[in-house]
Design an enzyme around this catalytic site. Structure first.
Site, PDB file in Angstrom:
ATOM      1  N   GLN A  27     -20.708  34.792   2.625  1.00 36.00           N
ATOM      2  CA  GLN A  27     -21.330  34.086   3.480  1.00 36.00           C
ATOM      3  C   GLN A  27     -22.323  34.414   4.540  1.00 36.00           C
ATOM      4  O   GLN A  27     -23.384  33.739   4.435  1.00 36.00           O
ATOM      5  CB  GLN A  27     -20.263  33.250   4.265  1.00 36.00           C
ATOM      6  CG  GLN A  27     -20.548  32.324   5.266  1.00 36.00           C
ATOM      7  CD  GLN A  27     -20.773  30.984   4.900  1.00 36.00           C
ATOM      8  OE1 GLN A  27     -19.643  30.361   4.155  1.00 36.00           O
ATOM      9  NE2 GLN A  27     -21.882  30.250   4.717  1.00 36.00           N
ATOM     10  N   TRP A  72     -18.829  21.826   8.238  1.00 32.92           N
ATOM     11  CA  TRP A  72     -20.179  21.471   7.623  1.00 32.92           C
ATOM     12  C   TRP A  72     -19.977  19.949   7.261  1.00 32.92           C
ATOM     13  O   TRP A  72     -20.989  19.205   7.332  1.00 32.92           O
ATOM     14  CB  TRP A  72     -20.466  22.431   6.322  1.00 32.92           C
ATOM     15  CG  TRP A  72     -21.063  23.546   6.677  1.00 32.92           C
ATOM     16  CD1 TRP A  72     -22.272  24.138   7.076  1.00 32.92           C
ATOM     17  CD2 TRP A  72     -19.765  24.722   6.588  1.00 32.92           C
ATOM     18  NE1 TRP A  72     -21.959  25.555   7.251  1.00 32.92           N
ATOM     19  CE2 TRP A  72     -20.355  25.906   6.905  1.00 32.92           C
ATOM     20  CE3 TRP A  72     -18.403  24.808   6.215  1.00 32.92           C
ATOM     21  CZ2 TRP A  72     -19.798  27.109   6.922  1.00 32.92           C
ATOM     22  CZ3 TRP A  72     -17.729  25.975   6.192  1.00 32.92           C
ATOM     23  CH2 TRP A  72     -18.668  27.005   6.577  1.00 32.92           C
ATOM     24  N   HIS A 112     -17.440  23.639  -7.507  1.00 39.06           N
ATOM     25  CA  HIS A 112     -17.886  24.344  -6.382  1.00 39.06           C
ATOM     26  C   HIS A 112     -17.286  23.371  -5.012  1.00 39.06           C
ATOM     27  O   HIS A 112     -17.279  22.681  -4.749  1.00 39.06           O
ATOM     28  CB  HIS A 112     -19.418  24.025  -6.287  1.00 39.06           C
ATOM     29  CG  HIS A 112     -20.117  24.639  -5.075  1.00 39.06           C
ATOM     30  ND1 HIS A 112     -21.045  25.919  -5.202  1.00 39.06           N
ATOM     31  CD2 HIS A 112     -19.875  24.665  -3.744  1.00 39.06           C
ATOM     32  CE1 HIS A 112     -21.250  26.313  -4.192  1.00 39.06           C
ATOM     33  NE2 HIS A 112     -20.700  25.765  -3.134  1.00 39.06           N
ATOM     34  N   HIS A 156     -24.598  30.932  -4.576  1.00 37.81           N
ATOM     35  CA  HIS A 156     -25.406  29.592  -3.591  1.00 37.81           C
ATOM     36  C   HIS A 156     -26.985  29.999  -3.667  1.00 37.81           C
ATOM     37  O   HIS A 156     -27.287  31.087  -2.956  1.00 37.81           O
ATOM     38  CB  HIS A 156     -24.771  29.967  -2.143  1.00 37.81           C
ATOM     39  CG  HIS A 156     -23.333  29.181  -1.970  1.00 37.81           C
ATOM     40  ND1 HIS A 156     -22.302  29.706  -2.442  1.00 37.81           N
ATOM     41  CD2 HIS A 156     -23.127  28.089  -1.019  1.00 37.81           C
ATOM     42  CE1 HIS A 156     -21.359  28.894  -1.954  1.00 37.81           C
ATOM     43  NE2 HIS A 156     -21.832  27.877  -1.252  1.00 37.81           N
ATOM     44  N   GLU A 172     -30.466  27.232  -1.447  1.00 35.37           N
ATOM     45  CA  GLU A 172     -30.098  26.101  -0.615  1.00 35.37           C
ATOM     46  C   GLU A 172     -30.913  25.852   0.725  1.00 35.37           C
ATOM     47  O   GLU A 172     -30.442  25.943   1.577  1.00 35.37           O
ATOM     48  CB  GLU A 172     -28.552  26.106  -0.346  1.00 35.37           C
ATOM     49  CG  GLU A 172     -28.197  24.829   0.264  1.00 35.37           C
ATOM     50  CD  GLU A 172     -26.615  25.077   0.790  1.00 35.37           C
ATOM     51  OE1 GLU A 172     -25.803  26.131   0.931  1.00 35.37           O
ATOM     52  OE2 GLU A 172     -25.886  23.813   1.117  1.00 35.37           O
ATOM     53  N   ASP A 212     -18.236  20.618  -2.803  1.00 38.15           N
ATOM     54  CA  ASP A 212     -18.508  21.743  -1.952  1.00 38.15           C
ATOM     55  C   ASP A 212     -17.647  21.711  -0.622  1.00 38.15           C
ATOM     56  O   ASP A 212     -16.956  22.669  -0.250  1.00 38.15           O
ATOM     57  CB  ASP A 212     -19.943  21.427  -1.367  1.00 38.15           C
ATOM     58  CG  ASP A 212     -20.524  22.330  -0.963  1.00 38.15           C
ATOM     59  OD1 ASP A 212     -20.140  23.568  -0.828  1.00 38.15           O
ATOM     60  OD2 ASP A 212     -21.719  22.461  -0.378  1.00 38.15           O
ATOM     61  N   HIS A 238     -14.931  24.921  -1.156  1.00 39.94           N
ATOM     62  CA  HIS A 238     -14.692  25.873  -0.104  1.00 39.94           C
ATOM     63  C   HIS A 238     -13.114  25.664   0.621  1.00 39.94           C
ATOM     64  O   HIS A 238     -13.200  25.172   1.393  1.00 39.94           O
ATOM     65  CB  HIS A 238     -15.671  25.895   0.994  1.00 39.94           C
ATOM     66  CG  HIS A 238     -17.074  26.301   0.540  1.00 39.94           C
ATOM     67  ND1 HIS A 238     -17.741  27.697   0.466  1.00 39.94           N
ATOM     68  CD2 HIS A 238     -18.153  25.657  -0.018  1.00 39.94           C
ATOM     69  CE1 HIS A 238     -18.728  27.706   0.255  1.00 39.94           C
ATOM     70  NE2 HIS A 238     -19.150  26.476  -0.050  1.00 39.94           N
TER      71      HIS A 238
HETATM   72 ZN    ZN Z   1     -20.959  25.977  -1.047  1.00 39.10          ZN
END
Ligand code: ZN
Length: 429
Positions: A152, A315, A57, A210, A213, A309, A59
């Protein structure tokens, strides 16, 4: 005649002092002493040799964008999302490709050779998908990159969310993604999962969502995901990423939910670094951890693997492409400190992730692909403790990265001249 022999290797199962012979892109023998010549030989000197790490996982379209167009001042998920929204119109294919390739360089030095990346499909220009497809091709000789079409901004919530996702799959992304808790309503989230699992079944693709979350104990999209998985016969091919709401759910409800997930053979992908950083933000004290129920899910026979991630993106400003950092955090957050617990965490970073990603020929046994990593540590417990240097990374029987061991020189009267943290502090067994 071998292409490469690794001598004096400690194996992940605890056996020590073995030679590993590689030829024709495969592991052809593992024995106490190989009496043969090789194109190349590496003496592991009693260090751990492991199959490569896998990150199920990530990005890759956002990585290394830290500071563009500005920093996340509050460090929150919400500012991260709005920052990504500011950056998205400014993205170019060339810059995306360049950043992803630079990330992959680092990943190789960390022995991370299998990566599943979500790719944001919200911008109908889809340059993210175009760029990552190019990257998937360019890194193929050394990294297997799987790409998830990830809406997203919401499959229904974004104006062209549904259309863009299908176009991205037409372009050649590998996996169907989704974000049900981000849709406008619970009902929209539920409907998005129905649609996404149907698309996956029709196209013969895996699913990676996802899912939940949030800290909301009533966010229960994982229940829908499990039931849609069974309905479409997708058992074993569906992943629930994050699942942080399970941390906050009622125990009685979870006692029904986990068997349902097991029936659907859901692959569970917690992301310990990000979950501990971003969840529990609405709490004062006590403050929730937001990590899903790792121990209970493993005990129920579910396949649990961990994702990184994010690294240096809107983030999360931290990260280092090191799956052992992820495992280190998992041990703490899940409070899995026992010896068997830690061995299970190491498996989650390797064999379990390989299962999540459906990798063929993965592992450190005869007949597997000749991919491996030599670490500056004696065994898997020490590897988790130290997050040590990867001394050697091998792909298809060829050395693709090499790093010198971390040795600290000391200039102290009456004390040793140097310290090897991977050898001089091995616990008594
Ligand atoms: Zn993610």
């Amino acid at each position: 005649m071998f292409d490469l022999i690794i001598r004096n290797a400690n194996l992940p199962d605890g056996r020590a002092g073995f030679d590993i012979g590689l030829a024709g892109g495969r592991i052809v023998t593992i024995e106490k002493r190989i009496d043969a010549t090789a194109g190349e030989t590496f003496d592991a000197t009693g260090r751990l040799v492991s199959p490569p790490f896998c990150d199920p996982h990530f990005h890759m379209d956002a990585t290394l964008s830290l500071g563009l167009p500005r920093m996340n001042v509050s460090g929150t998920l919400l500012e991260g999302i709005s920052l990504w929204g500011e950056l998205r119109p400014l993205l170019t294919k060339e810059a995306l490709v360049e950043r992803a390739l630079r990330y992959c360089d680092l990943a190789v030095t960390q022995g991370l050779l299998f990566i599943r990346s979500h790719v944001d499909t919200s911008d109908p220009r889809l340059i993210t998908a175009e760029a990552l497809i190019e990257v998937r091709e360019r890194v193929k000789p050394y990294i297997e990159l799987q790409l998830v079409a990830f809406p997203q901004d919401g499959y229904y919530r974004a104006a062209e969310g549904a259309k863009s996702l299908e176009r991205a799959l037409d372009m050649g992304l590998d996996i169907v993604g989704g974000i049900p808790h981000f849709e406008r309503t619970m009902e929209d989230g539920r409907r998005s999962l129905e649609a996404l699992c149907r698309i996956a079944a029709e196209r013969g693709l895996p699913v990676d969502i996802h899912c939940d979350e949030t800290d909301d104990p009533m966010s229960r999209h994982i229940e829908t995901l499990a039931s849609e998985t069974v309905r479409h016969g997708l058992q074993g091919r569906v992943a629930g990423s994050h699942l942080t709401s399970m941390h906050s759910m009622d125990n009685y409800y979870v006692s029904k939910l986990i068997p349902l997930m097991a029936e659907a053979e859901i692959n569970v992908i917690p992301n310990p670094l990000i979950n501990i950083m971003l969840q529990g933000r609405h709490d004062t004290y006590p403050k929730r951890r937001g990590m899903t129920r790792v121990r209970e899910l493993m005990a129920a026979g579910l396949n649990v693997s961990f994702g990184q991630d994010c690294m240096m993106d809107p983030w999360y400003a931290m990260g280092s492409a090191d799956m052992l950092e992820v495992g280190h955090m998992a041990i703490h957050v899940a409070q899995m400190a026992g010896i068997d617990d830690k061995k299970r965490i190491y498996e989650a970073l390797t064999v379990n992730s390989a299962k999540t990603m459906g990798l063929e020929g993965y592992g450190l046994s005869v007949g597997c692909k000749a991919d491996l990593v030599v670490l500056q540590a004696a065994d898997v417990l020490e590897a988790l403790r130290l997050k040590p240097t990867r001394l050697l990374v091998v792909k298809g029987g060829k050395i693709i990265s090499r790093s010198g061991p971390r040795i600290g020189e000391l200039f102290l009267e009456g004390r040793p001249a140097s310290i090897d943290p991977g050898r001089d502090y091995v616990p008594h067994s």
